[in-house]
Design an enzyme around this catalytic site. Sequence first.
Site, PDB file in Angstrom:
ATOM      1  N   LYS A   1       2.631 -78.941 -32.225  1.00 42.17           N
ATOM      2  CA  LYS A   1       3.431 -80.131 -31.983  1.00 42.17           C
ATOM      3  C   LYS A   1       2.461 -81.301 -31.976  1.00 42.17           C
ATOM      4  CE  LYS A   1       5.770 -83.093 -28.830  1.00 42.17           C
ATOM      5  NZ  LYS A   1       5.889 -83.537 -27.434  1.00 42.17           N
TER       6      LYS A   1
ATOM      7  N   TYR B   1      -0.404 -78.241 -28.885  1.00 39.85           N
ATOM      8  CA  TYR B   1       0.197 -79.546 -28.613  1.00 39.85           C
ATOM      9  C   TYR B   1      -0.912 -80.591 -28.693  1.00 39.85           C
ATOM     10  CZ  TYR B   1       3.031 -82.950 -25.875  1.00 39.85           C
ATOM     11  OH  TYR B   1       3.737 -84.048 -25.443  1.00 39.85           O
TER      12      TYR B   1
ATOM     13  N   VAL C   1      10.014 -82.583 -31.897  1.00 39.51           N
ATOM     14  CA  VAL C   1      10.260 -82.540 -30.463  1.00 39.51           C
ATOM     15  C   VAL C   1      10.607 -83.973 -30.081  1.00 39.51           C
ATOM     16  CG1 VAL C   1       9.243 -82.082 -28.199  1.00 39.51           C
ATOM     17  CG2 VAL C   1       8.745 -80.566 -30.107  1.00 39.51           C
TER      18      VAL C   1
END
Length: 302
Positions: free
Chosen positions: A163, A136, A207
């Site tokens: 992400k 992330y 996301v």
Amino acid sequence: MALELKGIIPPMITPLTANGDLDEKGLKKLIEHLIAGGVHGIFLLGTNGEAPSLSYALRKELITKACQYIEGRVPVLVGITDTSFSGSLDIAAHSKEAGADAVVVAPPYYLPISQAEMVDYLERLIPQLPLPTMMYNMPSCTKLHLSVETLKKAQELGAVGIKDSSGDMSYFYSLVEAFKETPEFSIIVGTEMFLPETILYGGHGAVAGGANFFPKLFVDLYNASKEANTEEIKKLREQVYYINNTIYRVGQYTSRITKGTKCALSVMDICEDHMAMPLQRFETKEREKVRHYLDQYNSLRV
């Protein structure tokens, strides 16, 4: 069977009651709302989930209850990022026990670290994790913009995707180029407006925070992008643009995005909108603005 991370994976907010407990009724309604909207997974304890502000006990309760309610219908990803190494391992172990499918790791926040220190951290962390790991990149909250070289090392250690919430399209293109020979490494963005470009240029999904309250909108935009349907993309992106310029702009401070998301869900009677300290939910004036924007959005779509 390998875990496939793609499509729309909402960073689910954490429904709370006025005294700071988990809003179980709201959690169940929210999960059903997301799954009915066609989402491809659910991400617990991310930025919109207010993870750093929640006690370990509440995080574990959320993970357990969410996995029970989801019942394996979509993959469950759990954010384990923490300033404490053992804390991350503890939440990861609980996630495995509860039935989650993957964990999500960002650089430990507060103390600034280098790329080399992050690699050393991952070399120690990833081999001890009991579930597949998604990286992330959230430099605005962690002080570190994960380099492509660091992510390549993470992949070598077993990471299954990234992400990226940097909002940097040139960085996104460098990710696509770096991992083009390994399409099983998922490239997911956190910037909602970039969803079409993400899919058209080789990424795998988003996301998207707005998918908390309008999951079908983002699923439809993902599908249109997969089909390269430019007319549908244009129409749907205008709706996403509307959200960005209305609901996300109510109130002050950068916390307004999470506050606006929670407020929208409350106005829609899905869950309560109480925040974890130090944040506070919107007051009546701001709440009425969100209500107005939701009504306006619904009338524009008729």
